[in-house]
Structures are given as structure tokens and as C-alpha cells.
Scaffold this motif. Structure first.
Motif, mmCIF file in Angstrom:
data_model
loop_
_atom_site.group_PDB
_atom_site.id
_atom_site.type_symbol
_atom_site.label_atom_id
_atom_site.label_comp_id
_atom_site.label_asym_id
_atom_site.label_seq_id
_atom_site.Cartn_x
_atom_site.Cartn_y
_atom_site.Cartn_z
ATOM 1 N N ALA A 20 0.839 -1.190 0.000
ATOM 2 C CA ALA A 20 0.000 0.000 0.000
ATOM 3 C C ALA A 20 0.874 1.240 0.000
ATOM 4 O O ALA A 20 1.941 1.262 0.628
ATOM 5 C CB ALA A 20 -0.931 0.022 1.207
ATOM 6 N N GLY A 41 0.424 5.630 0.151
ATOM 7 C CA GLY A 41 -0.547 6.678 0.392
ATOM 8 C C GLY A 41 0.102 8.019 0.637
ATOM 9 O O GLY A 41 1.318 8.120 0.812
ATOM 10 N N TRP A 42 -0.747 9.029 0.627
ATOM 11 C CA TRP A 42 -0.334 10.392 0.939
ATOM 12 C C TRP A 42 -1.174 10.914 2.101
ATOM 13 O O TRP A 42 -2.395 10.758 2.091
ATOM 14 C CB TRP A 42 -0.500 11.302 -0.273
ATOM 15 C CG TRP A 42 0.485 11.048 -1.363
ATOM 16 C CD1 TRP A 42 0.304 10.240 -2.460
ATOM 17 C CD2 TRP A 42 1.802 11.575 -1.470
ATOM 18 N NE1 TRP A 42 1.442 10.243 -3.230
ATOM 19 C CE2 TRP A 42 2.374 11.056 -2.645
ATOM 20 C CE3 TRP A 42 2.559 12.448 -0.692
ATOM 21 C CZ2 TRP A 42 3.670 11.376 -3.064
ATOM 22 C CZ3 TRP A 42 3.839 12.768 -1.097
ATOM 23 C CH2 TRP A 42 4.389 12.240 -2.266
ATOM 24 N N TYR A 43 -0.507 11.509 3.048
ATOM 25 C CA TYR A 43 -1.145 12.182 4.163
ATOM 26 C C TYR A 43 -0.699 13.640 4.147
ATOM 27 O O TYR A 43 0.291 13.982 3.496
ATOM 28 C CB TYR A 43 -0.716 11.551 5.494
ATOM 29 C CG TYR A 43 -1.310 10.194 5.772
ATOM 30 C CD1 TYR A 43 -0.886 9.062 5.070
ATOM 31 C CD2 TYR A 43 -2.299 10.024 6.743
ATOM 32 C CE1 TYR A 43 -1.430 7.814 5.322
ATOM 33 C CE2 TYR A 43 -2.835 8.775 7.013
ATOM 34 C CZ TYR A 43 -2.393 7.684 6.297
ATOM 35 O OH TYR A 43 -2.931 6.445 6.561
ATOM 36 N N LEU A 88 -5.395 11.497 6.139
ATOM 37 C CA LEU A 88 -5.232 10.787 4.880
ATOM 38 C C LEU A 88 -5.752 11.634 3.735
ATOM 39 O O LEU A 88 -6.849 12.198 3.802
ATOM 40 C CB LEU A 88 -5.980 9.455 4.912
ATOM 41 C CG LEU A 88 -5.977 8.662 3.614
ATOM 42 C CD1 LEU A 88 -4.582 8.131 3.299
ATOM 43 C CD2 LEU A 88 -6.989 7.520 3.694
ATOM 44 N N ALA A 93 -4.999 10.348 0.163
ATOM 45 C CA ALA A 93 -5.316 9.328 -0.837
ATOM 46 C C ALA A 93 -4.432 8.120 -0.605
ATOM 47 O O ALA A 93 -3.327 8.239 -0.061
ATOM 48 C CB ALA A 93 -5.112 9.866 -2.254
ATOM 49 N N ALA A 94 -4.913 6.966 -1.042
ATOM 50 C CA ALA A 94 -4.141 5.733 -0.903
ATOM 51 C C ALA A 94 -4.405 4.839 -2.103
ATOM 52 O O ALA A 94 -5.466 4.919 -2.730
ATOM 53 C CB ALA A 94 -4.496 5.014 0.390
ATOM 54 N N ILE A 108 -4.171 9.747 -7.314
ATOM 55 C CA ILE A 108 -3.011 8.997 -6.867
ATOM 56 C C ILE A 108 -2.727 7.886 -7.876
ATOM 57 O O ILE A 108 -3.651 7.288 -8.426
ATOM 58 C CB ILE A 108 -3.216 8.416 -5.448
ATOM 59 C CG1 ILE A 108 -1.918 7.830 -4.899
ATOM 60 C CG2 ILE A 108 -4.353 7.390 -5.424
ATOM 61 C CD1 ILE A 108 -1.990 7.464 -3.429
ATOM 62 N N THR A 161 -8.060 2.468 -5.313
ATOM 63 C CA THR A 161 -7.706 3.748 -4.695
ATOM 64 C C THR A 161 -8.769 4.195 -3.703
ATOM 65 O O THR A 161 -9.930 3.766 -3.770
ATOM 66 C CB THR A 161 -7.521 4.842 -5.758
ATOM 67 O OG1 THR A 161 -8.739 4.953 -6.510
ATOM 68 C CG2 THR A 161 -6.386 4.513 -6.698
ATOM 69 N N TYR A 193 -9.859 7.965 -1.562
ATOM 70 C CA TYR A 193 -9.612 9.383 -1.420
ATOM 71 C C TYR A 193 -10.439 9.957 -0.272
ATOM 72 O O TYR A 193 -11.557 9.521 -0.025
ATOM 73 C CB TYR A 193 -10.000 10.144 -2.696
ATOM 74 C CG TYR A 193 -9.179 9.792 -3.906
ATOM 75 C CD1 TYR A 193 -9.579 8.792 -4.777
ATOM 76 C CD2 TYR A 193 -7.997 10.477 -4.184
ATOM 77 C CE1 TYR A 193 -8.825 8.463 -5.891
ATOM 78 C CE2 TYR A 193 -7.240 10.158 -5.296
ATOM 79 C CZ TYR A 193 -7.655 9.145 -6.149
ATOM 80 O OH TYR A 193 -6.902 8.831 -7.251
ATOM 81 N N CYS A 244 4.390 10.950 2.297
ATOM 82 C CA CYS A 244 4.026 9.661 1.731
ATOM 83 C C CYS A 244 4.191 8.593 2.816
ATOM 84 O O CYS A 244 4.999 8.731 3.737
ATOM 85 C CB CYS A 244 4.824 9.327 0.487
ATOM 86 S SG CYS A 244 6.585 9.112 0.725
ATOM 87 N N GLU A 253 4.065 4.195 3.248
ATOM 88 C CA GLU A 253 4.038 2.935 2.503
ATOM 89 C C GLU A 253 4.193 1.737 3.431
ATOM 90 O O GLU A 253 4.897 1.809 4.450
ATOM 91 C CB GLU A 253 5.163 2.929 1.455
ATOM 92 C CG GLU A 253 5.041 4.061 0.449
ATOM 93 C CD GLU A 253 6.021 3.983 -0.689
ATOM 94 O OE1 GLU A 253 6.688 2.948 -0.851
ATOM 95 O OE2 GLU A 253 6.113 4.976 -1.430
#
Length: 123
Positions: A33, A35-37, A47, A49-50, A69, A57, A59, A95, A97
Motif C-alpha cells: 500500500a 498513500g499520501w497524508y 489521509l 489518498a491511498a 493517486i 484507490t 480518497y 508519503c 508505505e
């Protein structure tokens, strides 16, 4: 040892776009996985998006339709395309992961964070 290196942040005017990148390197067997926080001053990290290994995905509601993403598995890189940026998008973006490394015959999954990249939306 795994490192996540982010890039692409900066200053942009409202309505503008930015593309963030996060490249993972080191002893990587797989990444389940990515993602962006983001964290704005005085607020909790949230959060954005992941994306999982199968490509599904997720959002946050406020980002749906504006952010996208994506991931390049060959490069161990995750991207966040941000369009129609608003001042309230201003934050440090991180990011995140879930990465499996192998030691001997055993795989171990750990969570990693990037160092953060500043995004400022202002006229």
C-alpha cells in the motif's frame, strides 16, 4: 533499510496544480500500500489518498475529483497529481508505505514515512 524520498512540493496559486512524487529505495521485496497524508499547522495528520497493490484507490471526500493517486511499481514510486488547488490544501504532505523486506526466508512488513514536502497554495 528503506528510504522514501519525496519531491514536487512548492508554492502555487489557487487553482493551480502540483505533482508530488515519492520514491522508495533499499531492501524492498514488495509494497502492498502507498498513500499520501498531510498535516496543516495546528491540525492532525490526515489521509489524502491511498492506493493498494491491486490498483484500488481511496480518497478523502474533499479531494475526490481534484487529486489523483497513481503508482509505478517498476520504479517503486507513488505520485499525487493535485489540481484545482485551494488555500486550505496548504500543508506538509507525507508519503506512507507498507513495505515488505525479506531476511533469510522470512518476510517482514513495516510502515515507512517520507520526510514531508511543503505545499503552499497562496496568491
Amino acid at each position: 533499510q528503506v528510504q522514501l524520498v519525496e519531491s514536487g512540493g512548492g508554492l502555487v496559486q489557487p487553482g493551480g496544480s502540483l505533482r508530488l512524487s515519492c520514491a522508495a529505495s533499499g531492501s524492498i521485496f514488495s509494497i502492498s500500500a502507498m498513500g499520501w497524508y498531510r498535516q496543516a499547522p495546528g491540525k492532525q495528520r490526515e489521509l489524502v489518498a491511498a492506493i493498494i497493490s491491486g490498483g484500488n484507490t481511496n480518497y478523502a471526500d474533499s479531494e475526490k475529483g481534484r487529486f489523483t493517486i497513481s503508482r509505478d511499481n517498476a520504479k517503486n514510486t507513488v505520485y499525487l497529481q493535485m489540481n484545482s488547488l485551494k488555500p486550505e490544501d496548504t500543508a506538509v504532505y507525507y508519503c506512507n508505505e507498507l513495505i515488505t523486506t525479506v531476511r533469510g526466508t522470512e518476510g517482514y512488513e513495516y510502515e515507512y514515512w517520507g520526510q514531508g514536502t511543503q505545499v503552499t497554495v497562496s496568491s
